[in-house]
Design an enzyme around this catalytic site. Structure first.
Site, PDB file in Angstrom:
ATOM      1  CB  ALA A 223     -18.097 -32.999  13.746  1.00  0.00           C
ATOM      2  CE1 TYR A 224     -26.097 -29.117  12.924  1.00  0.00           C
ATOM      3  CE2 TYR A 224     -25.009 -27.138  13.738  1.00  0.00           C
ATOM      4  CZ  TYR A 224     -26.110 -27.752  13.174  1.00  0.00           C
ATOM      5  OH  TYR A 224     -27.219 -27.009  12.860  1.00  0.00           O
TER       6      TYR A 224
END
Length: 258
Positions: A162-163
């Site tokens: 997600a980062y």
């Protein structure tokens, strides 16, 4: 009276790590630097002191990203500090904007929560987008924007997917913004660090983990914040005037082999 040749930079997330190194390097290049930070007053104070002790000019600028109202707080503080330092009045200009601030959550797709997701995108993607939007009238023609992303957009790292998605969004924004602002002579590029030796990377404290990270680099070591700052300094310099819309990976050649 202020010197009309003074260049002003805003470096977000400059209280420590890569942001601190970028702020120090730009100040060494003669730029007046706004040291943005979110919460850690002492870390920002140390960054400013380091710059001032070396003969540079800088000031701290607190605003916690994740909410758009923080931008009003940021620009109010920016104008007040520049006025006090340079004797200006009204909205202060920006010559160099480095979008470095970011957070990560070390969870893969099975563990990441909606709250984690929302926070990651609010700080890492939404904040730089609207910061640029709010800075458009301040950015001087011929200015520079540098977005700090990650080498992980090129390789698979499932535990921070997600980062990495937030940073991939920032790289796309880089290309679009380069076209949008090109007619004004403003260049926009992204710099993607790899494994970098900072005190906010807990894996660096594990000898085995550090050894593995070093081994993954073509240069067989981890990088330093200063080495990333060198790349950003070039892009922010007059020498970078003909480079825009590009992604520069400052990773020592991480994961180039099979």
């Amino acid at each position: 009276m202020p010197d009309p040749t003074d260049r002003l930079a805003l470096v977000t997330g400059a209280g420590r790590g890569i942001g601190r190194a970028v702020a120090a390097r730009l100040a060494a290049d003669g730029v007046v630097v706004a040291v943005h930070y979110g919460q850690d007053d002492e870390a920002a104070r140390l960054t400013v002191k380091q710059i001032q002790d070396a003969g540079g000019r800088a000031f701290p600028l607190r605003a916690e990203f994740g909410r758009l109202s923080a931008l009003d707080e940021l620009w109010r503080g920016y104008d007040e500090a520049v006025a006090a330092l340079l004797g200006t009045a009204g909205p202060a200009p920006v010559d160099i904007l480095v979008n470095n601030a970011g957070i990560t959550v070390p969870h893969g797709v099975r563990e990441l929560t909606e709250a984690d997701w929302d926070r990651l995108f609010a700080v890492n993607a939404k904040a730089p987008f609207f910061l640029v939007q709010s800075a458009l009238s301040r950015l001087r023609d011929g200015g520079r924007i540098v977005n700090v992303t990650t080498a992980a957009t090129r390789v698979a790292m499932p535990m921070i997917s997600a980062y990495t998605m937030t940073k991939a969004a920032l790289e796309t924004f880089t290309v679009d913004l380069a076209v949008e602002l090109g007619p004004r002579g403003i260049t926009v590029n992204s710099v993607a660090p790899g494994f970098t030796d900072t005190d906010i990377n807990p894996a660096m404290k594990d000898p085995a983990g550090r050894k593995a990270m070093a081994a993954s680099s073509a240069l067989k070591r981890v990088g330093t914040p200063g080495e990333v700052a060198d790349v950003i300094s070039y892009l922010a310099s007059p020498g970078g005037r003909w480079v825009t819309g590009q992604r520069f990976e400052a990773s020592g050649g991480v994961s180039l082999g099979l």
